[in-house]
Design a protein around this motif. Sequence first.
Motif, PDB file in Angstrom:
ATOM      1  N   VAL A  92       0.841  -1.211   0.000  1.00 23.93           N
ATOM      2  CA  VAL A  92       0.000   0.000   0.000  1.00 23.93           C
ATOM      3  C   VAL A  92       0.872   1.256   0.000  1.00 23.93           C
ATOM      4  O   VAL A  92       0.669   2.172  -0.804  1.00 23.93           O
ATOM      5  CB  VAL A  92      -0.965  -0.006   1.220  1.00 23.93           C
ATOM      6  N   ILE A  93       1.878   1.298   0.891  1.00 30.06           N
ATOM      7  CA  ILE A  93       2.694   2.523   0.977  1.00 30.06           C
ATOM      8  C   ILE A  93       3.531   2.710  -0.284  1.00 30.06           C
ATOM      9  O   ILE A  93       3.662   3.821  -0.802  1.00 30.06           O
ATOM     10  CB  ILE A  93       3.579   2.515   2.243  1.00 30.06           C
ATOM     11  N   THR A  94       4.057   1.609  -0.808  1.00 29.34           N
ATOM     12  CA  THR A  94       4.860   1.712  -2.023  1.00 29.34           C
ATOM     13  C   THR A  94       4.010   2.241  -3.184  1.00 29.34           C
ATOM     14  O   THR A  94       4.406   3.174  -3.888  1.00 29.34           O
ATOM     15  CB  THR A  94       5.469   0.338  -2.378  1.00 29.34           C
ATOM     16  N   SER A  95       2.804   1.669  -3.343  1.00 29.31           N
ATOM     17  CA  SER A  95       1.933   2.172  -4.428  1.00 29.31           C
ATOM     18  C   SER A  95       1.566   3.622  -4.158  1.00 29.31           C
ATOM     19  O   SER A  95       1.572   4.454  -5.075  1.00 29.31           O
ATOM     20  CB  SER A  95       0.601   1.421  -4.534  1.00 29.31           C
ATOM     21  N   ALA A  96       1.232   3.921  -2.897  1.00 28.63           N
ATOM     22  CA  ALA A  96       0.790   5.285  -2.573  1.00 28.63           C
ATOM     23  C   ALA A  96       1.886   6.297  -2.911  1.00 28.63           C
ATOM     24  O   ALA A  96       1.614   7.333  -3.519  1.00 28.63           O
ATOM     25  CB  ALA A  96       0.404   5.378  -1.092  1.00 28.63           C
ATOM     26  N   MET A  97       3.119   5.975  -2.544  1.00 29.64           N
ATOM     27  CA  MET A  97       4.210   6.919  -2.827  1.00 29.64           C
ATOM     28  C   MET A  97       4.387   7.101  -4.335  1.00 29.64           C
ATOM     29  O   MET A  97       4.652   8.205  -4.807  1.00 29.64           O
ATOM     30  CB  MET A  97       5.510   6.469  -2.145  1.00 29.64           C
ATOM     31  N   GLY A  98       4.186   6.026  -5.058  1.00 31.26           N
ATOM     32  CA  GLY A  98       4.271   6.115  -6.528  1.00 31.26           C
ATOM     33  C   GLY A  98       3.177   7.006  -7.105  1.00 31.26           C
ATOM     34  O   GLY A  98       3.340   7.616  -8.158  1.00 31.26           O
ATOM     35  N   MET A  99       2.043   7.083  -6.410  1.00 27.06           N
ATOM     36  CA  MET A  99       0.917   7.900  -6.899  1.00 27.06           C
ATOM     37  C   MET A  99       1.019   9.349  -6.431  1.00 27.06           C
ATOM     38  O   MET A  99       0.202  10.178  -6.830  1.00 27.06           O
ATOM     39  CB  MET A  99      -0.406   7.329  -6.352  1.00 27.06           C
ATOM     40  N   GLY A 100       1.950   9.636  -5.541  1.00 22.34           N
ATOM     41  CA  GLY A 100       2.108  11.027  -5.085  1.00 22.34           C
ATOM     42  C   GLY A 100       1.710  11.269  -3.642  1.00 22.34           C
ATOM     43  O   GLY A 100       1.740  12.411  -3.173  1.00 22.34           O
ATOM     44  N   TYR A 101       1.294  10.207  -2.921  1.00 24.36           N
ATOM     45  CA  TYR A 101       1.026  10.395  -1.489  1.00 24.36           C
ATOM     46  C   TYR A 101       2.344  10.701  -0.786  1.00 24.36           C
ATOM     47  O   TYR A 101       3.366  10.043  -1.047  1.00 24.36           O
ATOM     48  CB  TYR A 101       0.460   9.122  -0.858  1.00 24.36           C
ATOM     49  N   CYS A 102       2.326  11.684   0.104  1.00 28.84           N
ATOM     50  CA  CYS A 102       3.545  11.974   0.861  1.00 28.84           C
ATOM     51  C   CYS A 102       3.209  12.369   2.290  1.00 28.84           C
ATOM     52  O   CYS A 102       3.927  13.149   2.917  1.00 28.84           O
ATOM     53  CB  CYS A 102       4.417  13.011   0.164  1.00 28.84           C
ATOM     54  N   PHE A 103       2.103  11.817   2.808  1.00 29.35           N
ATOM     55  CA  PHE A 103       1.751  12.018   4.217  1.00 29.35           C
ATOM     56  C   PHE A 103       1.124  10.720   4.733  1.00 29.35           C
ATOM     57  O   PHE A 103       0.099  10.266   4.216  1.00 29.35           O
ATOM     58  CB  PHE A 103       0.772  13.200   4.351  1.00 29.35           C
ATOM     59  N   PHE A 104       1.778  10.120   5.722  1.00 29.93           N
ATOM     60  CA  PHE A 104       1.292   8.859   6.299  1.00 29.93           C
ATOM     61  C   PHE A 104       1.095   9.036   7.798  1.00 29.93           C
ATOM     62  O   PHE A 104       1.952   9.602   8.476  1.00 29.93           O
ATOM     63  CB  PHE A 104       2.290   7.725   6.006  1.00 29.93           C
ATOM     64  N   ASP A 105      -0.032   8.519   8.266  1.00 28.35           N
ATOM     65  CA  ASP A 105      -0.364   8.646   9.689  1.00 28.35           C
ATOM     66  C   ASP A 105      -0.251   7.296  10.374  1.00 28.35           C
ATOM     67  O   ASP A 105      -0.778   6.293   9.890  1.00 28.35           O
ATOM     68  CB  ASP A 105      -1.807   9.155   9.843  1.00 28.35           C
TER      69      ASP A 105
END
Length: 280
Positions: free
Chosen positions: A29-42
């Motif tokens: 999930v985090i790897t895909s998210a970072m690839g999509m531009g997510y840069c905030f994780f809680d």
Amino acid sequence: MDYINIENLDIPMVGLGTFSMHGEELKAVITSAMGMGYCFFDTAYRYGNESEIGDIVKAQQDEIGNAAPVVLSTKYSGLQYRGRKNRLFLDKKSPKRALSTSLHCLCRDNIDLYLLHSPFRGFQKAYEKMLKEKEKGRITVTGVSGYSVDQLKMIKDYCGVYPMIDMIELHPYHSSRALVDFCKENGIKLIARSPFAHGEILPLLSTDKDITSIANEHNKSVPQVVLRWIIQQGVVALPRTKNPSHLQENINVFDFELTSSEMHVIDMKNKDLSFGTVKR
Ligand SMILES: NC(=O)c1ccc[n+]([C@@H]2O[C@H](COP(=O)([O-])OP(=O)(O)OC[C@H]3O[C@@H](n4cnc5c(N)ncnc54)[C@H](OP(=O)(O)O)[C@@H]3O)[C@@H](O)[C@H]2O)c1
């Protein structure tokens, strides 16, 4: 992506919640998210995944190289320090050691957002201690999670300042209007956790003609309309998903705008209905 700025820290308006995620699933999930531009994780000490998140984010940043900074939030539960013989020590007034543990797990010298997880006896003193850690540069933004107007005022009375952030339950059936207005008046930024009430409101909103017609008007989904309604209030949205297409959907909310009358229609759906904390 849009951002709010606190203490020179740009916090993305959409982040990703990680409650109950672990192992290969969390990594994917985090790897895909970072690839999509997510840069905030809680995350939070209580979620038991700080180390995993620290490792995954670090590995991804190393791989991508000169990547955009990643904002991490974690929380002090007040019950987490393990003392001698590994007994859980009720060290409610001293987040210092807990912060050291979280920093170690997250592979950081400084945590972007450090929040008191939920109100407990003596929270004012704990907040004061967090401010001292902030002065030392170990925290950029200090805040709280799930604190009411009265509890925010208690922190102001004790520490002389309001928390910089309150992470609250906020979705169309729980608009928290009085708390939101109070925070805006007093310069407290908000993060909407559980924007879909753990997923429970989505089937209800999806059969609501007012909401579906707004979604159709913008050629967007109901979850995207909910996130946009949150963002347009100047509030950061923190959805959680394990589904790659939902991950993409939840970040694609910066190419449309709700009108003031559409915002009002959604405001009127409020039922003051709290779904509480996340169920496993
Ligand atoms: N500070 C606190 O006390 C506190 C309390 C609660 C939560 N939080 C934080 O807030 C985060 C989010 O809150 P939450 O965990 O309650 O989750 P939520 O975002 O309100 O709801 C998550 C649920 O919505 C579904 N979902 C997400 N995006 C969707 C989409 N586009 N379409 C359809 N379904 C979708 C997910 O299913 P799929 O996985 O199938 O997409 C999941 O079942 C937590 O993970 C945590 O980081 C903090």
